[in-house]
Design an enzyme around this catalytic site. Sequence first.
Site, PDB file in Angstrom:
ATOM      1  N   SER A 113       0.979  10.571  12.932  1.00  0.00           N
ATOM      2  CA  SER A 113       0.550   9.220  13.293  1.00  0.00           C
ATOM      3  C   SER A 113      -0.686   9.302  14.201  1.00  0.00           C
ATOM      4  O   SER A 113      -1.692   9.873  13.797  1.00  0.00           O
ATOM      5  CB  SER A 113       1.715   8.479  13.954  1.00  0.00           C
ATOM      6  N   ASP A 148       5.286   4.895   3.344  1.00  0.00           N
ATOM      7  CA  ASP A 148       4.926   4.621   4.745  1.00  0.00           C
ATOM      8  C   ASP A 148       4.617   3.135   4.935  1.00  0.00           C
ATOM      9  O   ASP A 148       3.739   2.603   4.260  1.00  0.00           O
ATOM     10  CB  ASP A 148       3.709   5.486   5.117  1.00  0.00           C
ATOM     11  N   HIS A 181       7.257   6.252   7.831  1.00  0.00           N
ATOM     12  CA  HIS A 181       6.157   6.676   8.689  1.00  0.00           C
ATOM     13  C   HIS A 181       6.580   7.830   9.599  1.00  0.00           C
ATOM     14  O   HIS A 181       7.305   7.625  10.558  1.00  0.00           O
ATOM     15  CB  HIS A 181       5.645   5.504   9.515  1.00  0.00           C
TER      16      HIS A 181
END
Length: 577
Positions: free
Chosen positions: A197, A442, A488
């Site tokens: 991320s 995601d 994610h």
Amino acid sequence: MRRAALTAGLSATTAYAASLADVCTTSNVKAALPASGAIQGLTMIPSSVTASPVYNASSSGEVFFPDATYDYCGVTFNYTHNGRDDTVALTYWLPAPESFENRFLATGGMAYMISAGSAYLPGGVMYGAVAGTTDGGFGGSLDTVFLLANGTINYEALYSMGYHGIGEMTMVGKEFTKNFYNMTDDNKLYTYYQGCSEGGRAGWSQVQKYPQVYDGIIPGAPAIRYGQQQANHLYSNVVEQTLGYYPPSCELERIVNATIDACDSLDGKVDGVVARTDLCMLNFDLNSTIGLSYSCAASSSSGIGLGFGKRSDPASNGTVSAEGVAVASEILKGLHDSQGRRAYISYQPSASFSDAATEYNSATGEYELDIASTGGEWIVRFLELIDADNLSSLTNVTYDVLRDWMELGWKRYEDVLQTTWPDLSEFEQAGGKILTFHGESDPSIPTGSSVHFYESVRSIMYPELGYNASVDAMGDWYRLYMVPGAAHCATNDVQANGPFPQTNLAVMIDWVENGVTPTTLNATHLAGEWEGDNAQLCAWPLRPLWTENGTQFNCVYDQPSIDTWNYTFDSYKVPLY
Ligand SMILES: *[C@@H]1O[C@H](CO)[C@@H](O)[C@H](O)[C@H]1NC(C)=O
Ligand SMILES: *[C@@H]1O[C@H](CO)[C@@H](O)[C@H](O)[C@H]1NC(C)=O
Ligand SMILES: *[C@@H]1O[C@H](CO)[C@@H](O)[C@H](O)[C@H]1NC(C)=O
Ligand SMILES: *[C@@H]1O[C@H](CO)[C@@H](O)[C@H](O)[C@H]1NC(C)=O
Ligand SMILES: *[C@@H]1O[C@H](CO)[C@@H](O)[C@H](O)[C@H]1NC(C)=O
Ligand SMILES: *[C@@H]1O[C@H](CO)[C@@H](O)[C@H](O)[C@H]1NC(C)=O
Ligand SMILES: *[C@@H]1O[C@H](CO)[C@@H](O)[C@H](O)[C@H]1NC(C)=O
Ligand SMILES: *[C@@H]1O[C@H](CO)[C@@H](O)[C@H](O)[C@H]1NC(C)=O
Ligand SMILES: *[C@@H]1O[C@H](CO)[C@@H](O)[C@H](O)[C@H]1NC(C)=O
Ligand SMILES: *[C@@H]1O[C@H](CO)[C@@H](O)[C@H](O)[C@H]1NC(C)=O
Ligand SMILES: *[C@@H]1O[C@H](CO)[C@@H](O)[C@H](O)[C@H]1NC(C)=O
Ligand SMILES: *[C@@H]1O[C@H](CO)[C@@H](O)[C@H](O)[C@H]1NC(C)=O
Ligand SMILES: [Ca+2]
């Protein structure tokens, strides 16, 4: 056997007779700090050193590294930038001398944080690497310190977050590690980076800004193309406002479930996992979900990992509406300006619609706009430079306004947060390797974002080669893998049978130190029906396809599917990498 060979190699200088307790002392750490001038512009602060040995620590249930038990020396110390009266706080975990394998691992953070605290440090120590993290000199959380006052950017914190905080932590850490373990100039210290991320974006920042410092970088689901990425969190809300419909969470959840049900088999294996969202895009008509009935219990937290029910939703039931499907379809199309030109990418079908979550108003009995907080904070704080953490309304925010916000963020933060410099020649020539991965479902950073950057690098670096030849050439040092069903930087409760690449650092070590190219990426079923079993992930542009009724796994080249990941950002006059 490898251990013995390594020790033999080092024995010219050290026998490693020292135990963890012997070396894990404040005085020993002080003696190992980088000397004055060793890292240009930085001065260590010996009085800040702490050191304490920790025995039999263990990790379990993590997605980025396997379960393990290990000893380490926990060290913290600070440094200052010459000419600036600041303090940057570093944390390193050092393996016991007999477990050290000449490796260093830098780690990153998430959301607006440069660090995940010590959460990712075990992932290095268990592989004989010194693992490090930093507070960047700003306490770790960029958003809360970003403005010194309304209108005044804290550029030091911004640039530290952007790239130099982690870069310095690595350069200091490498020097410190060599000193601490008495390595000689002949001993190579293999240097890695791992993060997801924001930590994935930070990984790309290191490739682009410090091409000589690392041997291998593992950026997971990276938040690159920051100007677009952060504003994109508002796109779903703008769709709802534009179409005048705020779907109950339950309705969108039903659409996601129906999408998974319908697209599951397209990859050749009926396992509840949509491994081919591209085939889903090509073959599944969302309109077919209109009229399906849905029903959800009241919830203050939905408990199924879709990101819904953050607020208290009453029990709801109904049938999927044409309006709900129109909202979902428009979201999946991605942002286009009022002239129909593409401005950004969206999530893949089967991803949950977290950004689209609405809020139930118990007074009116209606669902209303609930501005996605990451996107709202980005606009207020980083674009409007107002010291608040939320956007109060989306009044007059059209697709064109959102597109302009994306361009503004891109221009303003081009050299610090955008992180899309596509010429990686220096890193490649220095022998660096990149292993990047992205959940195919995601709901926070579009999977296509990683595909587009791969394509930008390919076309910039290999203009003279044909497609297949350039993919082959790039595969020697930069490989992208999509993770079927994954959310994610995480597994996905609603596609629980999907695998996750849990041993990426081990794979990278094998690639860098032993020359083993990861043709497919090692992964493990961390939950579901095949929990504990191994799986392999295909390297882009190859796509997974099961044959023989889901028993034979293949990575295939499928042009029409690949084409669904090809984006032309004609809303901008400047190329968007
Ligand atoms: C090291 O830096 C941190 C963060 O700025 C600070 O809280 C701490 O007091 C410093 N330690 C010493 C000994 O100066
Ligand atoms: C660590 O665990 C091992 C095995 O359980 C045990 O023999 C050893 O004494 C432990 N060490 C410490 C310092 O607790
Ligand atoms: C910052 O700007 C906002 C919006 O104009 C205002 O409400 C707030 O009071 C300002 N804060 C300060 C400390 O001036
Ligand atoms: C490095 O050398 C110093 C000085 O000889 C010694 O005290 C220390 O134990 C050594 N460190 C390791 C990790 O072997
Ligand atoms: C969606 O599927 C999950 C199981 O995967 C289930 O728990 C949930 O109730 C379903 N939601 C709706 C609205 O159908
Ligand atoms: C889905 O329905 C909408 C509204 O009737 C229509 O505009 C759209 O073309 C349909 N989509 C497909 C793929 O048929
Ligand atoms: C649907 O909701 C209504 C009230 O909104 C309730 O009376 C009814 O029992 C619910 N039906 C189901 C199947 O949950
Ligand atoms: C919005 O930001 C302001 C300023 O930081 C804060 O006072 C307020 O509580 C925030 N509102 C919400 C709903 O978080
Ligand atoms: C929204 O746009 C209308 C029409 O241009 C304008 O009258 C109104 O003041 C705007 N509202 C806000 C909050 O900017
Ligand atoms: C690959 O994953 C399996 C578990 O699925 C694990 O046992 C094995 O060690 C991993 N291989 C590498 C190179 O890490
Ligand atoms: C295909 O595999 C599924 C699941 O293992 C099984 O239920 C089904 O009978 C198989 N179909 C055929 C034609 O073998
Ligand atoms: C992507 O699409 C553009 C425009 O249609 C085309 O020129 C380009 O060759 C495509 N790229 C790839 C890699 O297929
Ligand atoms: Ca499937």
